[in-house]
Structures are given as structure tokens and as C-alpha cells.
Motif scaffolding. Structure first.
Motif, PDB file in Angstrom:
ATOM      1  N   THR A  65      33.086   8.311  -7.316  1.00 52.42           N
ATOM      2  CA  THR A  65      31.916   8.491  -6.481  1.00 52.42           C
ATOM      3  C   THR A  65      32.306   9.039  -5.112  1.00 52.42           C
ATOM      4  OG1 THR A  65      32.028   6.251  -5.568  1.00 52.42           O
ATOM      5  CG2 THR A  65      30.764   6.543  -7.604  1.00 52.42           C
ATOM      6  N   ARG A  66      31.318   9.496  -4.385  1.00 48.51           N
ATOM      7  CA  ARG A  66      31.560  10.012  -3.039  1.00 48.51           C
ATOM      8  C   ARG A  66      32.084   8.910  -2.124  1.00 48.51           C
ATOM      9  NH1 ARG A  66      28.215  11.618   1.795  1.00 48.51           N
ATOM     10  NH2 ARG A  66      29.124  13.556   2.571  1.00 48.51           N
ATOM     11  N   LEU A  67      31.584   7.688  -2.313  1.00 46.50           N
ATOM     12  CA  LEU A  67      32.058   6.567  -1.511  1.00 46.50           C
ATOM     13  C   LEU A  67      33.535   6.303  -1.784  1.00 46.50           C
ATOM     14  CD1 LEU A  67      31.683   4.193   0.415  1.00 46.50           C
ATOM     15  CD2 LEU A  67      30.816   2.848  -1.531  1.00 46.50           C
ATOM     16  N   SER A  68      33.907   6.291  -3.051  1.00 44.13           N
ATOM     17  CA  SER A  68      35.310   6.054  -3.400  1.00 44.13           C
ATOM     18  C   SER A  68      36.207   7.154  -2.849  1.00 44.13           C
ATOM     19  CB  SER A  68      35.475   5.965  -4.922  1.00 44.13           C
ATOM     20  OG  SER A  68      34.935   4.769  -5.414  1.00 44.13           O
ATOM     21  N   LYS A  69      35.733   8.382  -2.934  1.00 41.50           N
ATOM     22  CA  LYS A  69      36.522   9.504  -2.420  1.00 41.50           C
ATOM     23  C   LYS A  69      36.750   9.346  -0.916  1.00 41.50           C
ATOM     24  CE  LYS A  69      36.467  14.549  -1.951  1.00 41.50           C
ATOM     25  NZ  LYS A  69      35.720  15.797  -2.250  1.00 41.50           N
ATOM     26  N   ALA A  70      35.713   8.968  -0.200  1.00 40.69           N
ATOM     27  CA  ALA A  70      35.845   8.782   1.242  1.00 40.69           C
ATOM     28  C   ALA A  70      36.784   7.628   1.564  1.00 40.69           C
ATOM     29  CB  ALA A  70      34.472   8.522   1.863  1.00 40.69           C
ATOM     30  N   LYS A  80      30.560   5.171   6.172  1.00 38.15           N
ATOM     31  CA  LYS A  80      29.402   4.600   6.859  1.00 38.15           C
ATOM     32  C   LYS A  80      28.105   5.209   6.339  1.00 38.15           C
ATOM     33  CE  LYS A  80      31.628   3.467  11.289  1.00 38.15           C
ATOM     34  NZ  LYS A  80      31.647   3.781  12.742  1.00 38.15           N
ATOM     35  N   GLU A  81      28.115   6.515   6.135  1.00 39.63           N
ATOM     36  CA  GLU A  81      26.930   7.220   5.644  1.00 39.63           C
ATOM     37  C   GLU A  81      26.527   6.723   4.265  1.00 39.63           C
ATOM     38  OE1 GLU A  81      25.959  11.748   4.110  1.00 39.63           O
ATOM     39  OE2 GLU A  81      27.368  11.465   5.774  1.00 39.63           O
ATOM     40  N   GLU A  82      27.502   6.582   3.381  1.00 46.60           N
ATOM     41  CA  GLU A  82      27.216   6.146   2.017  1.00 46.60           C
ATOM     42  C   GLU A  82      26.736   4.695   1.968  1.00 46.60           C
ATOM     43  OE1 GLU A  82      27.362   8.046  -1.007  1.00 46.60           O
ATOM     44  OE2 GLU A  82      27.194   9.473   0.651  1.00 46.60           O
ATOM     45  N   LEU A  83      27.349   3.832   2.762  1.00 46.07           N
ATOM     46  CA  LEU A  83      26.936   2.435   2.791  1.00 46.07           C
ATOM     47  C   LEU A  83      25.526   2.302   3.362  1.00 46.07           C
ATOM     48  CD1 LEU A  83      30.200   0.621   3.984  1.00 46.07           C
ATOM     49  CD2 LEU A  83      29.224   0.665   1.673  1.00 46.07           C
TER      50      LEU A  83
END
Length: 223
Positions: A65-70, A80-83
Motif C-alpha cells: 500500500t501507499r502507507l507501507s511504501k511511505a 501523515k496524509e495516509e493516516l
């Protein structure tokens, strides 16, 4: 430098910042959605979009996911954006789903990736959002703290131990505690931090203070 076997979860070379990998979620056939790397709402249902991330020559491409990648790249603003997007979603389960999302190689979560990258701020943000510090990946049953120890991320290790002190004595699927992981790899700072934390929690008062460090029995452990 020599390359560790794939069963070791990552290459030995820290400079390439190989990461543990978080399980494959539903993917869209649309290349437009796939490249966007964001959760897309369709018919009032959030569909998680996976991104392809090249980890290393030995591991290759991993879907996450984008969160994991970040988290694995240590990109704080995107985390922060994804959370924020997940927590403000109309779906009450969205945040929990994002925090527990696994990649398609090692079954690692965003917290595993954050522990690997060693960004203490990101680790703490995930913990504050109720990410589970005891979650195990599917490749070698490692918790985030095992990866922090393996890759000498002493600050991230401290945050994880503060959140769940008993994980200091938890064994991975390879029967390694965090201290084993750091010792095997020659991670001096992590070894020092684990010994320091072990002493701190062992002498903490209970129940008023921090709980004592006691391992959770594993199903295959012999008496």
C-alpha cells in the motif's frame, strides 16, 4: 558485500535499505487506479490500490500500500496524509485495515516497514494510531521489533519496546529474540539498547509501573 539468502527476509547490505515486505490486497485491473497508489472509493466501498515497489535485486518487486511504501522509505508527510485520510473516512474500519495491510512477499505491515526504515517518528505515529506492535509477518513470523533489532534501528526499537515490553523476549519463527537478531548481525547499538531496555523493564514495579518482561509461549515450544 555478500547477499543473504531470501529466507533471511532481506539482503545484508543496509545501504540499499531492503525492507520486510507487508499480504496482497485486492488489486484493480485499471492501470490508472493502480498507478495512483491511493485508496479509491467506489460504490461506497474503499478498494485498496497496491503499488509496485522495487526493494532490491535479490527480492525484486513487492506489492504494498501507499502507507507501507511511505513507511519503508521514511516519508513522514505521506504517512501523515495516509493516516489522516484513513481516520477521517466514512468507513469506521478503514484505519484498522490500513494499519494491518500486508504486502505480497513477506506479509509485513506498515509498522514492520517503519521498524525496518528506523524512523522513530513514523513508528510512534503508527503506534498512536493503534498499530499492533505484536503483529507478525508471514515469512518468518517476525514482529516489528525483530526487524528494528536486525537492522540496528535503536530508536525505533525503543518505541516498540515501550509499547509492548514483552516483545523483547518474543521469538520469531527462526527462534530468534530481538537480542539474537541484533547479535547475529553485529548491530552494536541495537544490542546496547535491548540490554538497556531489558534492565529497565525487568526492574519496573508492577502493577503500578511497566509490566515485567515475560515471553508469550509459542505453540511449538517444548516444555
Amino acid at each position: 558485500r555478500s547477499v543473504r539468502s531470501l529466507d533471511s527476509h532481506h539482503e545484508e547490505d543496509e545501504d540499499e535499505e531492503e525492507e520486510p515486505a507487508p499480504a496482497r490486497q485486492s488489486q484493480l485491473s485499471s492501470s490508472t487506479f493502480r498507478s495512483a497508489g491511493r485508496a479509491v472509493t467506489m460504490a461506497n466501498k474503499v478498494i485498496r490500490v497496491m503499488e509496485t515497489v522495487h526493494i532490491s535485486a535479490a527480492i525484486g518487486d513487492v506489492q504494498m500500500t501507499r502507507l507501507s511504501k511511505a513507511c519503508c522509505r521514511g516519508i513522514l508527510d505521506v504517512v501523515k496524509e495516509e493516516l489522516k485520510a484513513a481516520s477521517s473516512s466514512n468507513d469506521p474500519d478503514r484505519l484498522a485495515q490500513e494499519l494491518s495491510a500486508q504486502d505480497d512477499w513477506a506479509g509485513s505491515t506498515p509498522l514492520h516497514w517503519a521498524a525496518f526504515s528506523g524512523n522513530m517518528t513514523i513508528v510512534q505515529l503508527l503506534l498512536d494510531a493503534n498499530a499492533d506492535p505484536t503483529v507478525r509477518n508471514t515469512r518468518d513470523s517476525s514482529m516489528p521489533i525483530h526487524l528494528a533489532a536486525r537492522y540496528n534501528r535503536s530508536q525505533a526499537l525503543a518505541s516498540l519496546a515501550e509499547a509492548a515490553p514483552h516483545t523483547l523476549l518474543e521469538m520469531s519463527g527462526r527462534h530468534n529474540t530481538p537480542l539474537h537478531e541484533s547479535s547475529i548481525e553485529g548491530r552494536i547499538e541495537a544490542v546496547k539498547k535491548i540490554l538497556e531496555l531489558g534492565k529497565k523493564f525487568e526492574h519496573a514495579a508492577t502493577p503500578a509501573g511497566m509490566p515485567r518482561v515475560t515471553p508469550t509461549p509459542r505453540p511449538n515450544d517444548r516444555p
